[in-house]
Structures are given as C-alpha cells and as structure tokens.
Design a protein around this motif. Structure first.
Motif, short mmCIF file in Angstrom:
data_model
loop_
_atom_site.label_atom_id
_atom_site.label_comp_id
_atom_site.label_asym_id
_atom_site.label_seq_id
_atom_site.Cartn_x
_atom_site.Cartn_y
_atom_site.Cartn_z
N SER A 95 -66.39 -14.47 36.39
CA SER A 95 -66.59 -14.71 34.96
C SER A 95 -66.49 -16.20 34.67
CB SER A 95 -65.54 -13.95 34.15
OG SER A 95 -64.23 -14.42 34.44
N GLN A 106 -54.06 -13.75 34.18
CA GLN A 106 -53.95 -12.30 34.00
C GLN A 106 -53.47 -11.96 32.60
OE1 GLN A 106 -51.47 -10.72 37.08
NE2 GLN A 106 -52.83 -11.37 38.74
N ASP A 159 -56.38 -12.60 30.25
CA ASP A 159 -57.41 -11.57 30.44
C ASP A 159 -56.96 -10.24 29.83
OD1 ASP A 159 -59.97 -10.86 31.67
OD2 ASP A 159 -58.76 -9.54 32.93
N TRP A 160 -55.68 -9.91 29.97
CA TRP A 160 -55.16 -8.67 29.39
C TRP A 160 -55.23 -8.71 27.87
CZ3 TRP A 160 -50.69 -7.93 26.39
CH2 TRP A 160 -50.37 -6.60 26.14
N GLY A 208 -57.29 -10.46 26.10
CA GLY A 208 -58.70 -10.34 25.72
C GLY A 208 -59.21 -8.92 25.77
N GLU A 209 -58.79 -8.15 26.79
CA GLU A 209 -59.21 -6.76 26.88
C GLU A 209 -58.64 -5.93 25.73
OE1 GLU A 209 -58.17 -5.22 30.63
OE2 GLU A 209 -59.62 -6.44 31.77
N GLY A 220 -60.54 -6.72 22.63
CA GLY A 220 -61.89 -6.17 22.71
C GLY A 220 -61.91 -4.67 22.44
N ARG A 221 -60.94 -3.95 22.94
CA ARG A 221 -60.86 -2.51 22.69
C ARG A 221 -60.63 -2.21 21.21
NH1 ARG A 221 -56.91 -0.86 27.75
NH2 ARG A 221 -58.42 -1.32 29.45
N LYS A 264 -63.80 -2.73 19.34
CA LYS A 264 -64.78 -1.68 19.64
C LYS A 264 -64.44 -0.40 18.88
CE LYS A 264 -66.99 0.67 23.51
NZ LYS A 264 -67.01 0.83 24.99
#
Length: 366
Positions: free
Chosen positions: A42, A334, A337-338, A340-341, A344-345, A348
């Motif tokens: 990425s 990490q 990234d966590w 960000g996830e 994002g969820r 969504k």
C-alpha cells in the motif's frame, strides 16, 4: 476446503523448489513467513517505510557524531608529585607613567621577585586598550568562576601563537598609560603581587610620587598561571576597572586549581584555572593604594578527559537504534492501519444504513 486435498496437494506445492538440505533447514526457522500471494503493498506502507529509513539514518548519524566527539569526564584528585615553580603571565595597562609604576611579587616563603626588572614596560595610550574588542567592566564585589572549556576547544586554542602582542606605536600623541607585560617564574606557594606607585608600599630609595598623580585605573589583558596560552580566556582577561579617586585600593583574590586536559595518553595539556573575587574600596592617605592580586593554590588536580568508546560499542548502539526504530515503527503502523480499518467500517455501515434519507429497518429487509 480449497479443493487441493482431492488431488493430493497443498499450499506447499506452490512454493519455491528447495533442495533437500535447504528444505531440512526450514524446519529450524524460528521466524514465521507470510507467502507473497497473501500480502498486499500500500501507499501508506511505503510512506512509513521511507519515514523509518530517514529516522534510522538521522539517529545513526547522531550516534556516529557523538562517538567521534567523545565524552568528557571531570575527575578531581590530590595532586601527585611536588612542583616548585609557577609561571605567572601578566599583561596589564595602568593609567600612570611607566617611571611612576612599581610592581613586585612576594610569596609565603618570603621570597620577593623584583618584577619591574623582568617585565617589559611600554608607554602607551589608554584609549588604545579601553576601546579594544571584548573589553568589559568588572563590577566591584563581583566574583567570576572558572569557565568550563571543552577538551577539543582547548586543544585547538593552544596550537596558536604563544607570544604577547606588540604595543601599538605612539605617533603624535604622548603616552598617558603604561603597559606591563611578560612572564616570570615564582614559587608554587601562596603569594601576591602588587602594583603600587613610586616610593609607596616598599622600602626603597627614591623620591615619593606626588599623590595627585595616583591613578590606578587598569586593564587586565592577560593574567594566567602556568604555560602561556594567550588564546585561552581566563576570568580576569579583557577586564578593566576605573576610579576617579587617587587613594583607591583594588584587591583580587584568586583561587588556582591545576588542570590537565587530556585527549589520549600522549596528548595532554597542563594549565591552571582560577576563580576570582574582587573587593575594592577607598583608603585613607595613611594606607597604600594600588592594585593587589592575592593568589592561593588549591591542593587538588582537575583532570578533564575526552574518552571515546570502541568500534564494537558504536556498532552495538547503532544496531539498537535501528532495531528500536523498526520495532516501534511497526507497532505505530499496525495501530494506524487498525484505526483506519475501524473508521472505514463505520463509514461503510453508515452509508449502507441510509436509504433515501431514512434508516433501513428489519421490516424493509423482509
């Protein structure tokens, strides 16, 4: 589950072919690997990698520079051996005529040095020295401590010239001051040296100087003990003191500490540092005016050493820095990234839970 078992194969059949010895060594591999087919690259990961590389370079360079400059240590100890002589370096300008100024040194052993026969005396102008760069006033009652010079700075300063500067020439104007300068040898014991007027302060033959000619305003260009290093700045260097009174007594109390600057076993510089306290005041006509320097030698030795570690220690520090940055950077990546996830969820779910401006319910789903 993936259909490979029906054909008697598994994921290992899709890896690189290894020889028997290499395949056997893979059994002892303590570092887990992820197949390249299961990894994704990425832009964020590339940015973190570049940032970690730059951080490692900067910190490694900082460790290398710190190792190169070394680490200074200060150690006090009782001075070993017996040294009988002490060199005194003097460069003083007094606002009086040279024939009217007398300077002498006397120590605790009773020895007296006729410094006027050893030091040079040059007629000069007071303005030539008072307007020089760096000359500053030493206030009455002020104390000056020894400056902490670094070993590298001292080594660089002592490599220059070791002579007194020349006295500016007198062209048209007449002299109104006297410069006393030079080096002389004395006993390494407590003592003092005095600058007084002709016929005052010592038993000597000659006419006494008129009291109206007294002016003990002075400029200290250099006052040091030990080998003469003019580039080293001492507490009294480039200081001046003035007075409009004829009967005025300037007193300086000096505490001398023998000092060794060491960079290696063969590169050592021996000198003397001192701290000074100034106490000056008016005196009566029955007292002796002048400039008085009283010095005392401390029975200790200060060793300022510059030490540098070995290459192995430097390598260990660099490895620790790089590994720490990589591990810490991995944790930060990490975590980012966590986060960000998770964000994002949530976005969504929020976008899928709205239909024409109203919330979707279970009845709508049915």
């Amino acid at each position: 589950m993936n259909g490979f078992a029906d054909h008697g194969i598994d994921e290992g059949n899709f890896g690189d072919e290894k020889s028997g010895l290499t395949n056997g060594l893979r059994t002892f591999d303590a570092f887990p690997k992820t197949k390249t087919t299961y990894t994704t690259r990425s832009t964020r990961g590339g940015q973190f990698t570049v940032l970690l590389i730059l951080t490692c370079i900067v910190l490694s360079f900082s460790e290398l520079r710190r190792w190169y400059h070394g680490q200074e240590t200060h150690h006090f100890s009782v001075e070993k051996g017996v040294s009988h002589d002490l060199q005194i370096n003097i460069d003083i300008v007094v606002a009086m005529a040279c024939q009217d100024v007398h300077i002498n040194i006397q120590d605790a052993s009773g020895d007296r040095i006729q410094a006027r026969d050893v030091l040079k005396r040059d007629p000069t102008r007071w303005a030539h020295w008072i307007d020089a760069k760096g000359v500053h006033l030493l206030a009455s009652g002020q104390g000056l401590e020894m400056e902490e010079d670094h070993v590298a700075d001292v080594m660089g300063k002592v490599s220059g010239r070791k002579k007194f500067s020349k006295t500016p020439r007198l062209r048209t104007s007449h002299a109104d001051a006297c410069r006393l300068y030079g080096s002389l040898e004395g006993n390494k014991v407590q003592g003092d040296f005095h600058i007084t007027a002709r016929g005052h302060g010592y038993q000597e033959w000659g006419e006494h100087l008129d009291h109206r000619a007294f002016n003990f305003s002075h400029i200290v260009n250099e006052l040091s003990f030990g080998p003469f290093y003019p580039s080293l700045l001492n507490p009294l260097d480039r200081t001046f003191a003035t007075t409009p009174n004829h009967f005025y007594k300037f007193q300086y109390y000096l505490s001398i500490v023998p000092t060794i600057y060491s960079r290696s076993s063969t590169n050592n510089i021996f000198t003397n540092q001192y701290a000074v306290t100034e106490q000056s005041h008016l005196v009566g006509e029955r007292s002796i005016p002048g400039v008085f320097f009283k010095f005392d030698i401390e029975p200790i030795l200060l060793t300022v050493a510059e030490e540098r570690g070995g290459l192995l220690a430097l390598l260990v520090r660099i490895v620790n820095v790089v590994s720490g940055v990589l591990v810490g950077g991995g944790w930060c990546y990490q975590l980012v990234d966590w986060v960000g996830e998770v964000r994002g969820r949530r976005k969504k779910r929020k976008s899928e839970g709205m239909l024409h401006g109203r919330t979707v319910t279970e009845e709508d789903d049915e």
